[in-house]
Design a protein around this motif. Structure first.
Motif, short mmCIF file in Angstrom:
data_model
loop_
_atom_site.label_atom_id
_atom_site.label_comp_id
_atom_site.label_asym_id
_atom_site.label_seq_id
_atom_site.Cartn_x
_atom_site.Cartn_y
_atom_site.Cartn_z
N UNK A 48 9.11 31.16 51.07
CA UNK A 48 9.53 32.56 51.01
C UNK A 48 8.42 33.49 51.50
N UNK A 49 7.18 33.13 51.17
CA UNK A 49 6.05 33.94 51.62
C UNK A 49 5.96 33.90 53.15
N UNK A 50 6.36 32.78 53.76
CA UNK A 50 6.36 32.65 55.21
C UNK A 50 7.39 33.50 55.91
N UNK A 51 8.38 33.99 55.15
CA UNK A 51 9.36 34.96 55.64
C UNK A 51 10.13 34.50 56.89
N UNK A 52 10.51 33.24 56.87
CA UNK A 52 11.46 32.74 57.87
C UNK A 52 12.57 32.06 57.08
#
Length: 239
Positions: free
Chosen positions: A152-156
């Motif tokens: 989720x932190x990677x936002x893909x």
């Protein structure tokens, strides 16, 4: 008590405010992680319905979730069974995870906010507490949760969805085949990865991630398997 109520009896069902389908899914995953629910165990709808005191629609939705993530095999005219991954399945899953999570790590380095770092460190504290208490099911579940949170932190969102499926399959493999008493990962592997993300060092983050996944994979041993548990009530019990 009949033999899937005893394997689930030790499961901490936790937050009873969760949807019932989620509680059933988490209970089955915890029993697998604790090596009380073996590959090939039949997951009968009526047995689960009786065990969790719910209607079969809830059970079907829970089993559909586990089937979608390939943790459960649904065989025509036979029902649902805990999946039996092969050594090649394990190699393929961890290879796919390394490819996907390298990109996720680089994205996280570039996009993580202060709140993201705080959330990751809060999760690390929960992992440490579970390990300190010797709670293997919680430790396996939280380890998976760390990687899902990293996604989720990677936002893909596309990569995140693939990773969620792969981590659930990894949890199945770890629960079935990793040593019941061995350490699945070094205490500081996740922490050092968070340090690299906070330091905005993509090369270090990717290297640490690769080493971490290879370490987990190396701890999986496909040897003689215990026979499947035939009765859900022996391992699953709703408290």
């Amino acid at each position: 008590m009949t033999p899937v109520a005893q394997a689930l009896a030790a499961c901490n069902l936790g937050d009873m405010d969760k949807p019932l389908e989620t509680i059933i899914v988490d209970s089955i995953l915890d029993a697998i992680a604790d090596q009380r629910l073996r590959a090939g165990t039949k997951l009968g709808e009526q047995a689960l319905s009786d065990l969790f005191r719910c209607n079969r629609a809830h059970v079907r939705r829970a089993l559909a979730t586990l089937t979608a993530y390939r943790v459960v095999d649904h065989l025509p005219n036979r029902g649902a069974f805990v999946a039996t991954p092969t050594p090649q399945d394990a190699r393929d899953i961890f290879q796919a995870r390394r490819a996907i999570e390298r990109v996720i790590c680089r994205n996280a380095v570039n996009q993580a906010t202060e709140q993201d770092i705080a959330d990751l460190r809060s999760h690390l504290a929960q992992e440490a507490a579970a390990k300190g208490q010797g709670n293997r099911p919680a430790a396996v579940r939280l380890s998976r949760g760390f990687h899902v949170l990293l996604g989720r932190v990677g936002r893909n969102p596309v990569l995140s969805r693939y990773l969620e499926e792969l981590t659930m399959q990894s949890s199945l493999i770890i629960g079935l085949y990793a040593s019941a008493h061995g350490t699945l990962c070094a205490e500081d592997e996740h922490a050092r990865l968070v340090d690299a993300i906070e330091a905005r060092d993509p090369d270090a983050a990717q290297r640490l991630l690769d080493e971490h996944l290879r370490h987990i994979e190396a701890g999986i041993e496909f040897g003689d398997e215990a026979p499947p548990t035939d009765m859900l009530s022996a391992v699953l019990k709703r408290s």
